[in-house]
Write a protein that holds these residues in place. Sequence first.
Motif, short mmCIF file in Angstrom:
data_model
loop_
_atom_site.label_atom_id
_atom_site.label_comp_id
_atom_site.label_asym_id
_atom_site.label_seq_id
_atom_site.Cartn_x
_atom_site.Cartn_y
_atom_site.Cartn_z
N PRO A 270 0.81 -1.23 0.00
CA PRO A 270 0.00 0.00 0.00
C PRO A 270 0.84 1.28 0.00
N GLU A 274 2.16 1.16 -4.24
CA GLU A 274 1.26 2.21 -4.73
C GLU A 274 2.06 3.29 -5.49
N LYS A 279 -0.65 -1.38 -8.32
CA LYS A 279 -1.91 -1.98 -7.88
C LYS A 279 -2.69 -2.54 -9.08
N THR A 300 -6.78 -2.31 1.11
CA THR A 300 -6.62 -1.30 0.06
C THR A 300 -6.85 -1.92 -1.32
N TRP A 302 -5.82 -4.59 -3.03
CA TRP A 302 -4.80 -5.13 -3.92
C TRP A 302 -5.15 -6.52 -4.42
#
Lengths: 557, 557
Positions: A270, A274, A279, A300, A302
Amino acid sequence: MSNDDTRKKRNQRAADTAARLEAAAPLFGAGKEVSSDNTVALLEAVIRAGDIVNIEGNNQKQADFLAESLNKVDRSKIHDLHMVQSAVPLASHLDLFENGIAKKLDFAFGGPQAGRVAKFISEGKLQLGAIHTYLELFGRYFLDLTPRVSLICAFKADRKGNLYTGFNTEDTPTIVEATKFRQGIVIAQVNEIVDELPRVDIPGDWIDAVIQSPKPFFVEPLFTRDPGLITDNQILLAMLCLKGIYAEYGVTSMNHGIGFLTSAIELLLPTYGEELGLKGKICTHMILNPHPTMIPAIETDWVDTIHCFGGELGMEDYVASRPDVFFIGPDGTLRSNRAFAQTAGHYALDMFIGGTLQIDKYGNSSTATASRVAGFGGAPNMGCDAKGRRHSTGAWLQCGQELPSLDQQLGTMPRGKRLVVQGVETFGEGRQPVFVDKLDAWKLAENANLDLPPVMIYGDDLTHIVTEEGVAYLNRCPDLDSRMAAIRAVAGYTDIGLQAKPEETKRLREANIVKTPDDLGVDPSRATRAMLAAKSVKDLVTWSNGLYNPPSRFRNW
Amino acid sequence: MSNDDTRKKRNQRAADTAARLEAAAPLFGAGKEVSSDNTVALLEAVIRAGDIVNIEGNNQKQADFLAESLNKVDRSKIHDLHMVQSAVPLASHLDLFENGIAKKLDFAFGGPQAGRVAKFISEGKLQLGAIHTYLELFGRYFLDLTPRVSLICAFKADRKGNLYTGFNTEDTPTIVEATKFRQGIVIAQVNEIVDELPRVDIPGDWIDAVIQSPKPFFVEPLFTRDPGLITDNQILLAMLCLKGIYAEYGVTSMNHGIGFLTSAIELLLPTYGEELGLKGKICTHMILNPHPTMIPAIETDWVDTIHCFGGELGMEDYVASRPDVFFIGPDGTLRSNRAFAQTAGHYALDMFIGGTLQIDKYGNSSTATASRVAGFGGAPNMGCDAKGRRHSTGAWLQCGQELPSLDQQLGTMPRGKRLVVQGVETFGEGRQPVFVDKLDAWKLAENANLDLPPVMIYGDDLTHIVTEEGVAYLNRCPDLDSRMAAIRAVAGYTDIGLQAKPEETKRLREANIVKTPDDLGVDPSRATRAMLAAKSVKDLVTWSNGLYNPPSRFRNW
């Protein structure tokens, strides 16, 4: 061509089983229930000297009560057992050898008993069959190592012997099927006997006896890593992996082994992931235990899918809250299954990444040393090129296309190759050099009278090594000499590393066979704990919306 | 970090499943029962356009009623299905593509529809994902090809949806587990709904709907070979295999593929095998369907264990009479299981032997041609070197020790290698040459827009070729050139074979890389049907004490 007598003579197994169960009959209560007080008597009734016996002992849940009870049988009657089981992490597993009850061991993982396994081998108390990878051992259960009696465990049973294995299903279905359908005997310890199960994981037909154990079975939180203990060096390695391998090949499917490096990678998704715009491009499909350090990446978005070998203590509620990601039963609980996870791990994954204790100058590695037989677990199964694989993906194709020597094997026929990555600090546990001239496994082979040194991952399967020095792209090496040079180039100040020649390393860097952090544009000064999406176990709990419930030893707040 | 709304948004699968089942609710009778009249309506309620769908269609039992019903759905609503299934042997499987209901196919075996698969690919009606090996496809069920809806079959169900799959368990447990535990929907066609099952193979919790089909499901007797059709040439090949490979390496564990050559080998065990003194030294542990041609060897005590992928029509009673050899349930019936048999096939066997349609000059082989996509079945899984294997046996060690090039891969580290044998007549089906310059698979790759030509067995996994010219020991070749020469030497009058040079072949014979029948002491004049332990299907029935009950098309008496 055969009369009734010879036919009967040839069908001994079922009759023998019936005789054993007949001897045990007085010990049974209602249905398949046996009181825990009668456990030793039950084992003495159904086990014979020389039997092949399985105690469910994988790397998480343990049929611990049955293992302890087996140590109490009359050893004048029951001895020379041949134990076949995934793991031997409990003292009671090794006590069987000390107590003269068991003689031979075929297994996959040693864990905390690694030292004792090695000691007993050298003392002649334990005859080692082989150190397997789980799926290999499971395969042999159906061919030449079928258990005569299996001692398994489950959360709950009903009165008919149906079992609920739930979150920790793990090896149970495999062991039970191999044993029961070859006229073997299956005894289950359960935490509770109830009227109605949340769901049925194992049909009652397949179980001979159920014992409510005096206390719940032991489960080890083997895959829990405290983010607070991740070092800057591990974060550097994780950044090199993400940029130099995950991004370079666009690896969408993988397994992460046990360890702080892969935990660091999970916690960088993340943040650094990122930042690199990865991602949806990497880590979308995974075969993993429910690692707590995966929580931030899952939260998040993924990850699309995770199938699990087993459970992980404390992750029950969090996993249940994510049924689009995990495999969840109609009762709302995870169904783990080691056999299927390993099957997917072998055939469906593009990458395996893990660590090791030693790597030799050719790239062969092992965790088995003369004084510690740690075992291999799932590493050989996932950390090899699955030669039977026939579907293609981008990462697999790219790794195969980079092999300069493929034409010497297949002529003009192209083929992909799985990425097999070892991420290690050049000096590992106890500041011992990871890179060595000759593996300690050679000494173990001598001590244990094995045909071959027990290698975890062979050099021709290993495609990448990542150390603090950089990434060695072994799959790009045209021959063994260049592979050895690439290994030297990332081996740091170990004896092997000190043999690296600057000119040679320079040529390897020009050929993109070796890349330093600088070559990859990874700034070591950024490799600090500030990069981690969660810096403590408490952070993980917060990420989980309070659903992750860490075992007390991981709670320091 | 995520509120209740985003959490809900992320958990769509279970809600979607609930909505589908809600739409189907009016179609249900008692419990999980749906009347066969409502089958099409049920499929229309629970399947959506674009779904990943599995129809249980392995190479034996078929969910044929559900396959036919799926062809009757409203294609304006249900289209673009992605079919993932072991095999597509029924016309109805391909009709789905003709009818515009299905679009993409990921599978392992084509069988009788091989021509239609190729035709539909070239016409653009069928988008081919990949031709897998079974276990690989099973692995993907748990990672990236999880079925949303599975249409399966069983002999019997009880009122709670528990299933009895018995003799033909095959793929069912794998499909159901992958589907149901990822919130998918499982519909079973059964021959009969009863109050009490002989045993439970699949727990009722895992099944959403049960339909009693208008007629019993179709089962193909795929592994039945009439000894009356075995030719002298096949018997010669079988003798070469037994003396040149089975005896030479002492191969105790193996799989036999479909075909007359392996049937001939099975029927030679009690005759030629006995003469060579091989009983107890070879063929003691096997992973096989219950081949009728194994009966004489079983009756003469050659075999300790057989675990089965699936059943074989007519072998039910015979198998049940041999519980020491086969895996038999508490109800007295075989439990087959393709996933576990393939697992053992990959990791526990020392040898795979089978045939093929084409072998190229490098040793790569395929059954996929531009006009017939026959598929690979289990061949790639068993016909490759299992690189994750870590236990050793005599045959495996010897095969690895003979590899002169191993040091180029592993330095000084030794390793075994599985024997992978192809037994072929130099001119095969329709008198087409088996040995070719370039595989037709290249053309298929072009037609179907595949990344790679679909190869069944790669040249570096193939260790031995047996033809009427003799045995080529490819594992003894130091490099690709010598491997190509060894292939030429046994390729007879094919174009490849005509390129063999007598001097070169002489050197290969001196190096024991090629052995002719004469070199092996096999007298071709003895290769006649008189050598077979059973010369007809009727002989097999006699050997079985009347327990083998051949399907009517194999009865000619």
